[in-house]
Design an enzyme around this catalytic site. Structure first.
Site, PDB file in Angstrom:
ATOM      1  N   ASP A   8      23.315 -45.931  10.119  1.00 18.90           N
ATOM      2  CA  ASP A   8      22.617 -44.681   9.844  1.00 18.90           C
ATOM      3  C   ASP A   8      23.476 -43.541  10.408  1.00 18.90           C
ATOM      4  O   ASP A   8      24.575 -43.784  10.924  1.00 18.90           O
ATOM      5  CB  ASP A   8      21.226 -44.709  10.463  1.00 18.90           C
ATOM      6  N   GLU A  10      21.988 -40.241  11.998  1.00 25.13           N
ATOM      7  CA  GLU A  10      21.433 -39.333  13.006  1.00 25.13           C
ATOM      8  C   GLU A  10      21.768 -39.763  14.436  1.00 25.13           C
ATOM      9  O   GLU A  10      21.823 -38.926  15.340  1.00 25.13           O
ATOM     10  CB  GLU A  10      19.910 -39.237  12.839  1.00 25.13           C
ATOM     11  N   HIS A  60      22.369 -44.270   5.206  1.00 25.60           N
ATOM     12  CA  HIS A  60      21.839 -42.925   5.437  1.00 25.60           C
ATOM     13  C   HIS A  60      21.739 -42.126   4.142  1.00 25.60           C
ATOM     14  O   HIS A  60      22.701 -42.044   3.367  1.00 25.60           O
ATOM     15  CB  HIS A  60      22.734 -42.158   6.408  1.00 25.60           C
ATOM     16  N   HIS A 104      18.156 -43.920  14.908  1.00 26.02           N
ATOM     17  CA  HIS A 104      17.374 -42.873  15.580  1.00 26.02           C
ATOM     18  C   HIS A 104      15.947 -43.354  15.803  1.00 26.02           C
ATOM     19  O   HIS A 104      15.506 -44.344  15.209  1.00 26.02           O
ATOM     20  CB  HIS A 104      17.353 -41.598  14.726  1.00 26.02           C
ATOM     21  N   HIS A 115      12.571 -39.324  13.013  1.00 23.38           N
ATOM     22  CA  HIS A 115      11.733 -39.362  11.819  1.00 23.38           C
ATOM     23  C   HIS A 115      11.632 -40.816  11.387  1.00 23.38           C
ATOM     24  O   HIS A 115      12.291 -41.685  11.955  1.00 23.38           O
ATOM     25  CB  HIS A 115      12.318 -38.513  10.678  1.00 23.38           C
ATOM     26  N   GLU A 134      12.179 -46.976  11.663  1.00 23.89           N
ATOM     27  CA  GLU A 134      13.292 -47.660  11.006  1.00 23.89           C
ATOM     28  C   GLU A 134      13.843 -48.797  11.874  1.00 23.89           C
ATOM     29  O   GLU A 134      14.257 -49.845  11.362  1.00 23.89           O
ATOM     30  CB  GLU A 134      14.377 -46.643  10.660  1.00 23.89           C
TER      31      GLU A 134
END
Length: 276
Positions: A8, A10, A60, A104, A115, A134
């Site tokens: 990912d 972030e 991502h 994240h 998020h 996630e």
């Protein structure tokens, strides 16, 4: 030893703002370069531990962030979307271990760019009644495939979330959240060295296959939009807890794949694409 890496953005070293992780953002191109180097550090660690095959999945947003020419030549890349398994595309029980790079924390957590899959559209999620984002959903789905997640990199909030989910996973904090868009950053060279060392250490002994999961699990999602929830009730097996919360029960990874359909429905109704 076959290793799978889901990456990912972030939670990558040095990134703290939407401008760093979204195409067209002022610092997106710099973010792509930093993302590649975190992945390459993980690849080097896996090679040190004896990995013979490494698959990297760009997980991502539009999933076209990693420049193939910037990736370590020992790794293969899954690039682009849509993908049936999204952030876990390409993962099968043939892999010996999975790594989560640049992850994240979930929606509502005090982490950098926190998020759950769809920014503000998903307010909360639960897996068998346990709050999940996630990180937890990736871990549970990998376990259902028989693959242990052995290491995760991200900010300190993401690392704490993984430790709460499974304390055996090695975590590498590359930054320390001060707020959702601010963090104290580890020096880049230090962070990459820490990733490489941690991955090598996590893979130094043969990864232990996870225990077989429950035959079925229940995923519940609270959406910001009641319209999204109402529309999803048209999918067989989806039921409502309230006007904005839906749930479904089934086996993983099939339920993870169905959740990807939920997000595509939500995107069509709200105009907000999943960016994970």
């Amino acid at each position: 030893m076959r290793i799978y890496i889901s990456v990912d953005m972030e939670g990558v070293t040095g990134l703290v703002d939407a401008e760093d992780v979204q195409p067209g953002g002022r610092d997106y191109e710099r973010g792509r370069a930093l993302m590649a180097e975190d992945v390459n550090a993980a690849v080097r660690g896996a090679l040190t531990a004896g990995a013979a095959d490494i698959l990297v999945n760009d997980a991502h947003g539009r999933m076209r962030n990693l420049l193939p020419e910037a990736l370590h030549p020992a790794a293969r890349l899954v690039h682009g979307k849509p993908k049936p398994l999204g952030m876990l595309e390409g993962l099968t029980g043939e892999y010996d271990a999975a790594l989560c790079v640049g992850y994240h924390s979930r929606a509502g957590a005090p982490g950098v760019l926190s998020h759950s899959f769809m920014g503000h559209e998903i307010e909360d999620m639960w897996l068998d009644g346990r709050p999940v984002g996630e990180i937890g959903l990736a871990h549970a789905t990998a376990a259902a495939l028989g693959v242990p997640v052995v290491a995760l990199t991200g900010d300190d909030a993401a690392c704490a979330e993984m430790t709460e989910w499974d304390a055996s996973v090695v975590t590498v904090p590359v930054k320390y959240a001060h707020d959702r868009f601010a963090a104290e950053l580890r020096p880049v060279a230090e962070a990459r060295a820490a990733i490489e060392e941690a991955v090598a250490g996590a893979l130094a002994t043969a990864p232990v296959r996870p225990a077989p999961p429950a035959a079925e699990v229940t995923l519940a999602v609270r959406w910001q939009s009641a319209s999204v929830a109402a529309t999803l009730l048209g999918i067989p097996g989806v039921t409502a807890d309230d006007s904005r919360t839906v749930r479904a029960t089934g086996p993983l990874p099939a339920l993870y794949r169905q959740f990807g359909v939920w997000m595509r429905v939500a995107a069509s109704l709200t105009g907000q694409a999943p960016y994970c």
